[in-house]
Design an enzyme around this catalytic site. Sequence first.
Site, PDB file in Angstrom:
ATOM      1  N   CYS A  46       0.794  -1.244   0.000  1.00 12.00           N
ATOM      2  CA  CYS A  46       0.000   0.000   0.000  1.00 12.00           C
ATOM      3  C   CYS A  46       0.820   1.285   0.000  1.00 12.00           C
ATOM      4  O   CYS A  46       0.235   2.370   0.052  1.00 12.00           O
ATOM      5  CB  CYS A  46      -0.996   0.049   1.162  1.00 12.00           C
ATOM      6  N   ASP A  47       2.147   1.208  -0.064  1.00  7.90           N
ATOM      7  CA  ASP A  47       2.940   2.441  -0.077  1.00  7.90           C
ATOM      8  C   ASP A  47       4.293   2.220  -0.753  1.00  7.90           C
ATOM      9  O   ASP A  47       5.342   2.588  -0.213  1.00  7.90           O
ATOM     10  CB  ASP A  47       3.118   2.977   1.341  1.00  7.90           C
ATOM     11  N   ILE A  48       4.263   1.642  -1.952  1.00 10.13           N
ATOM     12  CA  ILE A  48       5.496   1.423  -2.705  1.00 10.13           C
ATOM     13  C   ILE A  48       5.917   2.762  -3.307  1.00 10.13           C
ATOM     14  O   ILE A  48       5.168   3.385  -4.050  1.00 10.13           O
ATOM     15  CB  ILE A  48       5.290   0.373  -3.823  1.00 10.13           C
ATOM     16  N   ASN A  52      10.618   4.041   0.299  1.00 10.69           N
ATOM     17  CA  ASN A  52      10.400   2.767   0.981  1.00 10.69           C
ATOM     18  C   ASN A  52      11.147   1.604   0.337  1.00 10.69           C
ATOM     19  O   ASN A  52      10.887   0.446   0.647  1.00 10.69           O
ATOM     20  CB  ASN A  52       8.904   2.458   1.068  1.00 10.69           C
ATOM     21  N   THR A  86       0.940   7.196  -0.549  1.00  9.83           N
ATOM     22  CA  THR A  86       1.498   8.508  -0.833  1.00  9.83           C
ATOM     23  C   THR A  86       0.947   9.043  -2.145  1.00  9.83           C
ATOM     24  O   THR A  86       0.922   8.321  -3.143  1.00  9.83           O
ATOM     25  CB  THR A  86       3.036   8.410  -0.913  1.00  9.83           C
TER      26      THR A  86
END
Length: 184
Positions: A46-48, A52, A86
């Site tokens: 959910c936040d690649i 990260n 993001t």
Amino acid sequence: MSNGSLASYLLRNPRPSWYRRTEIAFGTARGLAYLHEECSNLIIHCDIKPQNILLDDSLTARISDFGLAKLLDKDQTRTLTEVRGTRGYVAPEWLIGKKPITVKVDVYSFGILLLELICCRRKVEQDLEDEKQKVLADWAYYCYEEGKLHLLVQEDEGAMEDINRMLEGTVEVPYPPVNLYSSA
């Protein structure tokens, strides 16, 4: 990790080599494949994004920050959740409404990350004079439509040498897009 995040590594001067960037892309893809297909439970990150993706001593990509991740049972392929992630990396179908999310949200984010790796730039560059080039995904689509994918990597000798591999990797995308919310 000794080499920090992909976000800082990607924008250094001189730019990382084309070979190294492709290795990071492959490593990140392998990490996502592991999360999506090989874990005992499905994990949707959910936040690649570049911040990260951490790089070890060998510049091997390691996916980090699972604070927004969703853990699904093996027979569960989607889940309902609030929008996470993001801006600029969040899949459009997730923004549209309360639809179940699938691994496709990570695949979309990876696509944006992949464009950043290919072009060695951020997803948005407000300082560019050419309005078409400011949003990387829009610029890439424009270049694709115009048959000018070489413009994405024109200042990168290694990428230009490998342009045929990039061109061979393109596929026709139906427009308008297929129903992203079908049960298939």
